[in-house]
Design an enzyme around this catalytic site. Structure first.
Site, PDB file in Angstrom:
ATOM      1  N   CYS A 166       0.836  -1.209   0.000  1.00 34.18           N
ATOM      2  CA  CYS A 166       0.000   0.000   0.000  1.00 34.18           C
ATOM      3  C   CYS A 166       0.870   1.257   0.000  1.00 34.18           C
ATOM      4  O   CYS A 166       1.313   1.717   1.057  1.00 34.18           O
ATOM      5  CB  CYS A 166      -0.933  -0.012   1.200  1.00 34.18           C
ATOM      6  N   CYS A 217      -0.541   4.096   2.045  1.00 32.84           N
ATOM      7  CA  CYS A 217      -0.406   3.985   3.510  1.00 32.84           C
ATOM      8  C   CYS A 217       1.037   4.235   3.953  1.00 32.84           C
ATOM      9  O   CYS A 217       1.273   4.855   4.987  1.00 32.84           O
ATOM     10  CB  CYS A 217      -0.806   2.586   3.992  1.00 32.84           C
ATOM     11  N   ASP A 218       1.997   3.711   3.204  1.00 33.18           N
ATOM     12  CA  ASP A 218       3.373   3.659   3.702  1.00 33.18           C
ATOM     13  C   ASP A 218       4.362   4.543   2.950  1.00 33.18           C
ATOM     14  O   ASP A 218       5.538   4.585   3.307  1.00 33.18           O
ATOM     15  CB  ASP A 218       3.871   2.199   3.655  1.00 33.18           C
TER      16      ASP A 218
END
Ligand code: NDP
Length: 319
Positions: free
Chosen positions: A138, A141-142
């Site tokens: 992701c 997300c990261d």
């Protein structure tokens, strides 16, 4: 005391397909229950800018689009529940849905399966050991954690291109690694990626090992060129996967007809079968049954169809 109420409609999944089904079912007064699943919001919730959803000329952030759909569904009476289907008994009607030990089963007259498809992994032990320590599926997300670092993105489709382009906001260099010399990505995405100064393309190359397991952080990828057999090491701090998805249809194995990769087979867009025969009152929509288009708008479209068919089924069979 077990809850024995039978629902008119339960929707599995809270991505674009499930929430569109929820909006339609709620407006038809079916009071749908949406089980949000293990990835609430589905693929859009881990996407950045969506530029091709009609009505958003400047684009819209995936999570915002999902949040608005949720609000729209709730406004008309949909109930959202953070829960995941563990198993289902489709052998008797109303259908029984089990949410795990200690939880009451749910019975429903119609079932809309919109459980989507989850991100795929390479399956290397070193990759699995380093998930959350530099290995991620992701970028949204990261990506922030990759600030100022050199990183790799695996895959040659639109997901990989999108991730690579997004990650250039943070990383100093992005190496895009594709296992063949054929890239599946659309032309526009491919052009954007190849034109970007921070993105380097490496084709016909596979990852054999992610180094850094002992240190608990990615430090290098061991690569092999599949044409020449040459092995090299690429120092990176992050590896992002963009290699496609696996359908979330496990509870339906043996109860519904699936294709060889586990996607639910449908006819007439949303009707499902078992051993070639229609299964009454069950409909599938979105990525769980669509390998061809896999777009937010097509997921929404089939979600709408599934809800309309559920409504028709309930009318025909007496609510
Ligand atoms: P795709 O199936 O299109 O591409 C998957 C990529 O990963 C391929 O290059 C494939 O290689 C590679 N791959 C698969 N398994 C492995 C493995 N085990 N090891 C190494 N490489 C692997 O998936 P996407 O998620 O990219 O796209 C899915 C759909 O969503 C497409 O229709 C796409 O257009 C759409 N999409 C659109 C976006 C947009 O418009 N902005 C953004 C993201 C997706 P190979 O070709 O060798 O199989």
């Amino acid at each position: 005391m077990p809850n024995t109420t039978t629902r008119d409609t339960v929707i599995l999944g809270s991505g674009c397909a499930g929430l569109t089904a929820a909006i339609y079912a709620a407006r038809a007064n079916l009071k749908p229950l949406v089980l949000e699943g293990h990835e609430p919001g589905g693929q859009l919730s881990i996407t950045t800018l969506v530029e091709n959803f009609p009505g958003w000329p400047e684009g819209v952030q995936g999570p915002e689009l999902i949040e608005r759909m949720k609000q729209q569904a709730v406004r008309f009476g949909a109930e959202l529940k953070m829960a995941q289907l563990v198993s289902a008994d489709l052998s008797k009607h109303p259908y029984e849905l089990n949410l795990g030990a200690g939880k009451d089963p749910i019975h429903t007259r119609t079932l809309i399966i919109a459980s989507g498809a989850s991100a795929r992994w390479l399956g290397l032990p070193s990759e699995q050991a380093l998930i959350g320590h530099g290995v991620s599926s992701c970028a949204t997300c990261d990506g922030f954690f990759a600030s100022g670092k050199e990183i790799a993105v695996i895959g040659g489709g639109d997901s990989a291109m999108e991730e690579a382009l997004f990650l250039t906001r943070f990383a100093t260099k992005v190496t895009l690694i594709n296992r063949t010399d054929h890239f599946r990505a659309s032309r526009i995405m491919m052009e954007r990626a190849t034109a970007h100064a921070s993105i380097q393309l490496l084709s016909s190359t596979v990852v054999e090992e992610v180094l850094g397991v002992e240190e608990k952080e990615v430090r290098c990828l061991r690569l092999r060129n599949v044409k020449t057999g040459e092995r090299t090491e690429l120092p990176v701090s992050f590896m992002f996967l963009g290699i496609g998805h696996t359908p979330n249809a496990k509870p339906f194995h043996g109860q519904l007809d699936l294709d060889a990769d586990g996607y639910i087979l449908t006819h007439g867009n949303v009707f499902v079968t078992h051993n070639g025969k229609d299964v009454p009152g069950i409909f599938a929509c979105g990525d769980i049954q669509d390998r061809r288009y896999r777009q937010a708008i097509t997921a929404a479209a089939t979600g709408c169809m599934a809800a309309l068919e559920a409504e028709k089924f309930l009318e025909d069979h007496g609510r």
